[in-house]
Design a protein around this motif. Structure first.
Motif, PDB file in Angstrom:
ATOM      1  N   PRO A   1     -24.584 -17.524  79.463  1.00 48.35           N
ATOM      2  CA  PRO A   1     -25.235 -17.202  78.187  1.00 48.35           C
ATOM      3  C   PRO A   1     -25.712 -18.464  77.489  1.00 48.35           C
ATOM      4  O   PRO A   1     -25.050 -19.504  77.518  1.00 48.35           O
TER       5      PRO A   1
ATOM      6  N   THR B   1     -17.078 -19.794  76.964  1.00 49.99           N
ATOM      7  CA  THR B   1     -17.810 -20.235  75.774  1.00 49.99           C
ATOM      8  C   THR B   1     -18.050 -21.743  75.809  1.00 49.99           C
ATOM      9  O   THR B   1     -19.018 -22.232  75.219  1.00 49.99           O
TER      10      THR B   1
ATOM     11  N   THR C   1     -21.875 -10.281  65.330  1.00 51.96           N
ATOM     12  CA  THR C   1     -21.329  -9.666  66.538  1.00 51.96           C
ATOM     13  C   THR C   1     -20.628  -8.372  66.174  1.00 51.96           C
ATOM     14  O   THR C   1     -19.473  -8.370  65.784  1.00 51.96           O
TER      15      THR C   1
ATOM     16  N   GLU D   1     -22.842 -17.386  70.612  1.00 52.70           N
ATOM     17  CA  GLU D   1     -23.039 -16.076  69.993  1.00 52.70           C
ATOM     18  C   GLU D   1     -23.407 -15.029  71.035  1.00 52.70           C
ATOM     19  O   GLU D   1     -22.885 -13.906  71.018  1.00 52.70           O
ATOM     20  N   GLU D   2     -24.308 -15.374  71.952  1.00 55.14           N
ATOM     21  CA  GLU D   2     -24.655 -14.428  73.009  1.00 55.14           C
ATOM     22  C   GLU D   2     -23.444 -14.152  73.894  1.00 55.14           C
ATOM     23  O   GLU D   2     -23.198 -13.009  74.294  1.00 55.14           O
ATOM     24  N   HIS D   3     -22.685 -15.196  74.199  1.00 62.94           N
ATOM     25  CA  HIS D   3     -21.488 -15.035  75.026  1.00 62.94           C
ATOM     26  C   HIS D   3     -20.536 -14.022  74.391  1.00 62.94           C
ATOM     27  O   HIS D   3     -19.997 -13.133  75.070  1.00 62.94           O
TER      28      HIS D   3
ATOM     29  N   SER E   1     -21.227 -22.195  77.656  1.00 61.69           N
ATOM     30  CA  SER E   1     -22.363 -21.801  76.816  1.00 61.69           C
ATOM     31  C   SER E   1     -22.648 -22.848  75.751  1.00 61.69           C
ATOM     32  O   SER E   1     -23.814 -23.133  75.442  1.00 61.69           O
TER      33      SER E   1
ATOM     34  N   GLN F   1     -21.088 -11.546  72.530  1.00 58.04           N
ATOM     35  CA  GLN F   1     -21.543 -10.160  72.547  1.00 58.04           C
ATOM     36  C   GLN F   1     -20.814  -9.357  73.637  1.00 58.04           C
ATOM     37  O   GLN F   1     -20.600  -8.156  73.496  1.00 58.04           O
TER      38      GLN F   1
ATOM     39  N   GLU G   1     -26.088 -24.750  75.314  1.00 58.15           N
ATOM     40  CA  GLU G   1     -26.833 -24.581  74.070  1.00 58.15           C
ATOM     41  C   GLU G   1     -27.174 -25.924  73.423  1.00 58.15           C
ATOM     42  O   GLU G   1     -28.270 -26.105  72.883  1.00 58.15           O
TER      43      GLU G   1
ATOM     44  N   SER H   1     -25.972 -19.252  74.419  1.00 55.44           N
ATOM     45  CA  SER H   1     -25.307 -19.645  73.173  1.00 55.44           C
ATOM     46  C   SER H   1     -23.928 -18.989  73.126  1.00 55.44           C
ATOM     47  O   SER H   1     -23.662 -18.006  73.825  1.00 55.44           O
TER      48      SER H   1
END
Length: 604
Positions: A443, A517, A9, A447-449, A520, A451, A524, A445
């Motif tokens: 999102p 998160t 990130t 990780e995407e969240h 997410s 971003q 996920e 995942s």
């Protein structure tokens, strides 16, 4: 489970286009900083105009925008204009001069104690003295002496030391950036793998030391698990200060706690238990009172600035949290010499809060898009389609950034371009979340969240803003470093995002709100909310390991004064999101604020 989110990130940032402070005892005299006079002058000029037109303007806003009639759901601040009118009886010039003179005498006595400790104190006593000075918030007065002691004890022979002493040694050295080996704890494990702890103090210090662990330090993972389990078992059977100490440590281990928030309690406890030389206590009390006068004057100044924004009469959708904002940033640097930096950082976090409330609670998707473009262009001329409150807020924010720029020396003003760039990145993140909410997008995942949500927590901009008001120690290289979104800042931002989501999830489920998160993680991994919360907590702990790795990184090129701010920001996140969102639910911290900035010690 992915634990190296900081690696994936990254948001590199590029910029748009006073001499070093000395932290020492000083009287909180009028004219404490240039920013104080300018803000007071600006506020006093505008208050007259506000008073004559406020009612008419508010009536107009009521007609134009009935959204202002809907409260934002936030608790009102208990402070209001308190610090505009508060006067400390110890604040006279004569009293201040006496306190500073007396404190300087005591300071020299304490300095002699530290220097002589190398020959008169045992290793345990020396470590205890350094730890005490830090917890009393006196360490900034003796930086050279403390650094000398730490350099000496770094090479100490620990073979005959007990667990408590070794754990304090490990904790203090890692806290100061020494990458000492965790192998020092191997001899405290028996054949069954149990740690040979003989008292609650052994357990407490072991747990605190283990909280500074990094990835792969299995013995410290085991120590943290063992000590926590034993402390939880012990807690119901102890009382008094020991019970409080265990409870506080289980909530937030000592290396993650904010010393200034606890300093007054610790001064009183040290006095009651007579665990340190009386001269140290006398200095701690005087120094606390001197700093308190600084803080009161700064709060008066910053309250005037906030009143100039007229938050109460114009923007009822926003949180009136200026005292809490100041208190938060006081945890980043409490030393009197950072007065300018504290004022600037408080202004920036208050502005971040305004942005958060506009995008989160007030603006429509279309209005937020326009508002974002105005920030991107740093221009108020394209605001015709915005409601009056958003136009007004935009003007005040731009005015505030100009005020900040005016406080910088000519050679420092390049810093504003970095701050503006972080501001633009922040509002783009907020606007992206508005679109996610509008589309109902979660999102896929964590990780995407992150971003997006790494930015909207505000940690990147606060990391930059913490340096804007510092002296020569903050260089252009420092601003280039923070703009590259280094791993340390990424870890800070992740810790804040995960803490915020853990504490705010239930409240945010009651209103339309962007996915967290936790959502997410459930999406996920297709698991329950309870399991997702547990995993998010585990991820937060793993991210602390990321942070510790960077803290102990010998290749870190930034001065200690710079990275200290990042560490302190991370500590404040743990405090403000401990068991609750203490910023939103500001009544939780009113007593601690009052103790530190209103109620002085009685000096006999």
């Amino acid at each position: 489970m992915q634990t190296s989110l900081t690696m994936a990130t990254t948001f590199p940032m590029k910029p748009w286009g006073q001499s070093s402070e000395s932290c020492r005892l000083t009287a909180a005299a009028p004219g404490l900083s240039a920013i104080s006079w300018r803000l007071q002058h600006t506020a006093s000029r505008s208050l007259q105009a506000q008073q004559s037109s406020a009612q008419g303007r508010h009536d107009h806003l009521d007609v134009v925008d009935d959204r202002l009639m809907t409260p934002g759901g936030f608790q009102p601040s208990i402070w209001g204009d308190f610090f505009l009118h508060h006067s400390d009886p110890a604040g006279s010039d004569e009293q201040q001069a006496w306190m500073v003179k007396r404190a300087e005498i005591l300071k020299e006595e304490v300095r002699r104690i530290i220097i002589s400790s190398s020959t008169t104190f045992s290793l345990h006593q020396r470590l205890h003295l350094i730890d005490t000075l830090q917890r009393l918030c006196l360490d900034y007065l003796f930086e050279e002496e403390i650094n000398n002691v730490l350099a000496q004890v770094n090479n100490a022979n620990l073979s005959d030391c007990d667990l408590e002493t070794v754990a304090i040694w490990f904790y203090l050295l890692r806290k100061h950036g020494y990458r000492v080996s965790s192998d020092v704890f191997v001899r405290f494990k028996d054949e069954q793998g149990t740690f040979l702890a003989h008292s609650p103090m052994d357990l407490l210090n072991l747990y605190n030391a283990a909280s500074l662990r990094t990835h792969g330090e299995i013995i410290l993972d085991e120590a943290a698990l063992f000590a926590r389990k034993c402390l939880e078992t012990t807690l119901p059977h102890v009382k008094g200060s020991l019970a409080r100490k265990i409870k506080c440590t289980l909530e937030i281990p000592l290396p993650r706690r904010v010393s200034i928030y606890e300093s007054k309690y610790y001064i009183s406890r040290c006095e009651e238990e007579a665990v340190v030389d009386e001269v140290v206590i006398r200095l701690a009390k005087l120094n606390s009172n001197i700093m308190q006068l600084h803080y009161q004057r700064e709060l008066k100044t910053i309250t005037r600035w906030w009143k100039d924004i007229d938050i109460e009469s114009n923007l009822p959708f926003a949180r009136d949290r200026i005292v809490e904002c100041y208190w938060w940033m006081l945890g980043v640097y409490f030393e009197p010499c950072y007065s300018r930096g504290r004022a600037i950082l408080t202004m920036v976090i208050a502005i971040v809060t305004l942005f958060d409330d506009i995008y989160d609670s007030y603006g429509t998707a279309e209005e937020c898009e326009i508002f974002t473009k105005c920030i991107e262009s740093w221009d108020t001329t394209a605001t015709n389609d915005l409601p009056e409150p958003m136009k007004y807020t935009l003007r005040k924010i731009f005015d505030s950034y100009q005020t900040i720029e005016n406080e910088l020396a000519h050679e420092e003003r390049y810093r504003i371009s970095y701050l503006k760039n972080f501001t633009i990145d922040l509002v783009r993140g907020f606007n992206a979340e508005v679109k996610m909410l509008k589309d109902g997008y979660v999102p896929i995942s964590v990780e995407e969240h992150l971003q997006v949500s790494l930015r909207t927590g505000g940690c990147p901009i606060l990391s930059c803003a913490s340096m804007v008001g510092m002296g020569d120690i903050a260089t252009k290289d420092s601003f280039d470093w923070v703009s590259s979104m280094p791993k340390m800042v990424q870890a800070l931002a992740i810790i804040l995002r995960l803490l915020d989501d853990l504490r705010s999830y239930e409240r945010e489920q009651m209103i339309p709100h962007v996915a967290s998160t936790i959502d997410s993680y459930m999406k996920e991994h297709n698991i329950s909310i309870e399991m997702a919360r547990e995993k998010i907590h585990e991820l937060k702990e793993e991210t602390w390991k990321d942070f510790n790795v960077e803290w102990l990184n010998p290749e870190n090129s930034q001065p200690k004064e710079i990275v200290d701010r990042i560490f302190n920001l991370t500590r404040t996140m743990e405090f403000f999101y401990n068991k609750d969102d203490n910023f939103t639910n500001c009544h939780n911290i009113k007593d601690t604020i009052r103790s530190l900035v209103v109620e002085p010690f009685v000096i006999l």
